[in-house]
Design a protein around this motif. Structure first.
Motif, PDB file in Angstrom:
ATOM      1  N   MET A 246       0.836  -1.180   0.000  1.00 26.27           N
ATOM      2  CA  MET A 246       0.000   0.000   0.000  1.00 26.27           C
ATOM      3  C   MET A 246       0.882   1.245   0.000  1.00 26.27           C
ATOM      4  O   MET A 246       1.852   1.338   0.733  1.00 26.27           O
ATOM      5  CB  MET A 246      -0.897  -0.022   1.238  1.00 26.27           C
ATOM      6  CG  MET A 246      -1.830   1.140   1.316  1.00 26.27           C
ATOM      7  SD  MET A 246      -2.948   0.873   2.698  1.00 26.27           S
ATOM      8  CE  MET A 246      -3.362   2.542   3.046  1.00 26.27           C
ATOM      9  N   ALA A 247       0.533   2.217  -0.818  1.00 29.25           N
ATOM     10  CA  ALA A 247       1.309   3.454  -0.922  1.00 29.25           C
ATOM     11  C   ALA A 247       1.136   4.298   0.337  1.00 29.25           C
ATOM     12  O   ALA A 247       0.071   4.332   0.944  1.00 29.25           O
ATOM     13  CB  ALA A 247       0.861   4.237  -2.146  1.00 29.25           C
ATOM     14  N   ASP A 248       2.191   4.985   0.698  1.00 30.12           N
ATOM     15  CA  ASP A 248       2.171   5.874   1.862  1.00 30.12           C
ATOM     16  C   ASP A 248       1.388   7.137   1.501  1.00 30.12           C
ATOM     17  O   ASP A 248       1.785   7.872   0.591  1.00 30.12           O
ATOM     18  CB  ASP A 248       3.605   6.223   2.255  1.00 30.12           C
ATOM     19  CG  ASP A 248       3.708   7.074   3.506  1.00 30.12           C
ATOM     20  OD1 ASP A 248       2.686   7.630   3.952  1.00 30.12           O
ATOM     21  OD2 ASP A 248       4.824   7.189   4.033  1.00 30.12           O
ATOM     22  N   PRO A 249       0.283   7.434   2.183  1.00 30.83           N
ATOM     23  CA  PRO A 249      -0.519   8.613   1.838  1.00 30.83           C
ATOM     24  C   PRO A 249       0.203   9.934   2.100  1.00 30.83           C
ATOM     25  O   PRO A 249      -0.220  10.975   1.605  1.00 30.83           O
ATOM     26  CB  PRO A 249      -1.756   8.479   2.728  1.00 30.83           C
ATOM     27  CG  PRO A 249      -1.331   7.601   3.849  1.00 30.83           C
ATOM     28  CD  PRO A 249      -0.276   6.689   3.293  1.00 30.83           C
ATOM     29  N   LEU A 250       1.289   9.894   2.864  1.00 32.43           N
ATOM     30  CA  LEU A 250       2.049  11.112   3.139  1.00 32.43           C
ATOM     31  C   LEU A 250       3.250  11.292   2.211  1.00 32.43           C
ATOM     32  O   LEU A 250       3.983  12.269   2.343  1.00 32.43           O
ATOM     33  CB  LEU A 250       2.509  11.133   4.599  1.00 32.43           C
ATOM     34  CG  LEU A 250       1.396  11.169   5.644  1.00 32.43           C
ATOM     35  CD1 LEU A 250       1.987  11.194   7.055  1.00 32.43           C
ATOM     36  CD2 LEU A 250       0.473  12.352   5.435  1.00 32.43           C
ATOM     37  N   ASP A 251       3.465  10.366   1.290  1.00 30.53           N
ATOM     38  CA  ASP A 251       4.553  10.485   0.313  1.00 30.53           C
ATOM     39  C   ASP A 251       4.419  11.837  -0.391  1.00 30.53           C
ATOM     40  O   ASP A 251       3.348  12.191  -0.875  1.00 30.53           O
ATOM     41  CB  ASP A 251       4.440   9.339  -0.699  1.00 30.53           C
ATOM     42  CG  ASP A 251       5.588   9.291  -1.678  1.00 30.53           C
ATOM     43  OD1 ASP A 251       5.897  10.321  -2.321  1.00 30.53           O
ATOM     44  OD2 ASP A 251       6.180   8.210  -1.827  1.00 30.53           O
ATOM     45  N   VAL A 252       5.501  12.606  -0.450  1.00 27.70           N
ATOM     46  CA  VAL A 252       5.452  13.969  -1.004  1.00 27.70           C
ATOM     47  C   VAL A 252       5.728  14.037  -2.499  1.00 27.70           C
ATOM     48  O   VAL A 252       5.799  15.127  -3.070  1.00 27.70           O
ATOM     49  CB  VAL A 252       6.405  14.926  -0.243  1.00 27.70           C
ATOM     50  CG1 VAL A 252       5.997  15.039   1.209  1.00 27.70           C
ATOM     51  CG2 VAL A 252       7.850  14.491  -0.381  1.00 27.70           C
ATOM     52  N   THR A 253       5.862  12.900  -3.161  1.00 28.07           N
ATOM     53  CA  THR A 253       6.117  12.889  -4.597  1.00 28.07           C
ATOM     54  C   THR A 253       5.027  13.661  -5.331  1.00 28.07           C
ATOM     55  O   THR A 253       3.842  13.444  -5.095  1.00 28.07           O
ATOM     56  CB  THR A 253       6.171  11.443  -5.122  1.00 28.07           C
ATOM     57  OG1 THR A 253       7.245  10.759  -4.464  1.00 28.07           O
ATOM     58  CG2 THR A 253       6.384  11.395  -6.626  1.00 28.07           C
ATOM     59  N   GLY A 254       5.448  14.569  -6.198  1.00 32.17           N
ATOM     60  CA  GLY A 254       4.485  15.309  -6.994  1.00 32.17           C
ATOM     61  C   GLY A 254       4.931  16.719  -7.299  1.00 32.17           C
ATOM     62  O   GLY A 254       6.043  17.132  -6.989  1.00 32.17           O
TER      63      GLY A 254
END
Length: 132
Positions: free
Chosen positions: A1-9
């Protein structure tokens, strides 16, 4: 599951100066992998003879939970000696970072940056619209 806090973008932001200068906007692209952050930013030069031109910088840092810290190093030779440290907090939804920036011994101020629409959300919306 992807980390919802990942700052990629992609992010749009604004930083304030400690003096009577107006705030300056910036755009950046962040990539996160296992808590390490890298990226690039661009902003308009707001002082000196090259005022109004775009300057680029590289970003390198970390995210631990909702704490985000990265260093911005300008690509321009006349600004290369500045290391700007951004220390901020990620909002609970993962789409806003706010905090302080600091050039040790020189200037500091506040910043806020907002994530542009997440690609996954846009893709889900498009898929939902196509199904209807």
């Amino acid at each position: 599951m992807a980390d919802p806090l990942d700052v990629t973008g992609s992010w749009d932001g604004i930083f304030s100066y400690p003096r009577a200068m107006p705030p300056n906007g910036f755009r950046c692209e962040l990539r996160e992998h296992a808590g390490r952050i890298s990226g690039e930013t661009q902003e308009r030069r707001d002082t000196g003879p090259d005022r109004g031109t775009t300057i680029l910088a590289l970003l390198d840092g970390v995210r631990q939970g909702r704490s985000v810290r990265f260093t911005k190093r300008y690509d321009s030779p006349d600004l290369a000696y500045y290391a700007v440290v951004y220390d901020g907090a990620l909002a609970a939804d993962g789409d806003e970072i706010s905090g302080r920036w600091d050039i040790a011994g020189h200037w500091s101020g506040s910043f806020i940056m907002v994530r542009q629409q997440r690609r996954g959300v846009a893709a889900k919306r498009t898929m939902a619209e196509e199904v209807r």
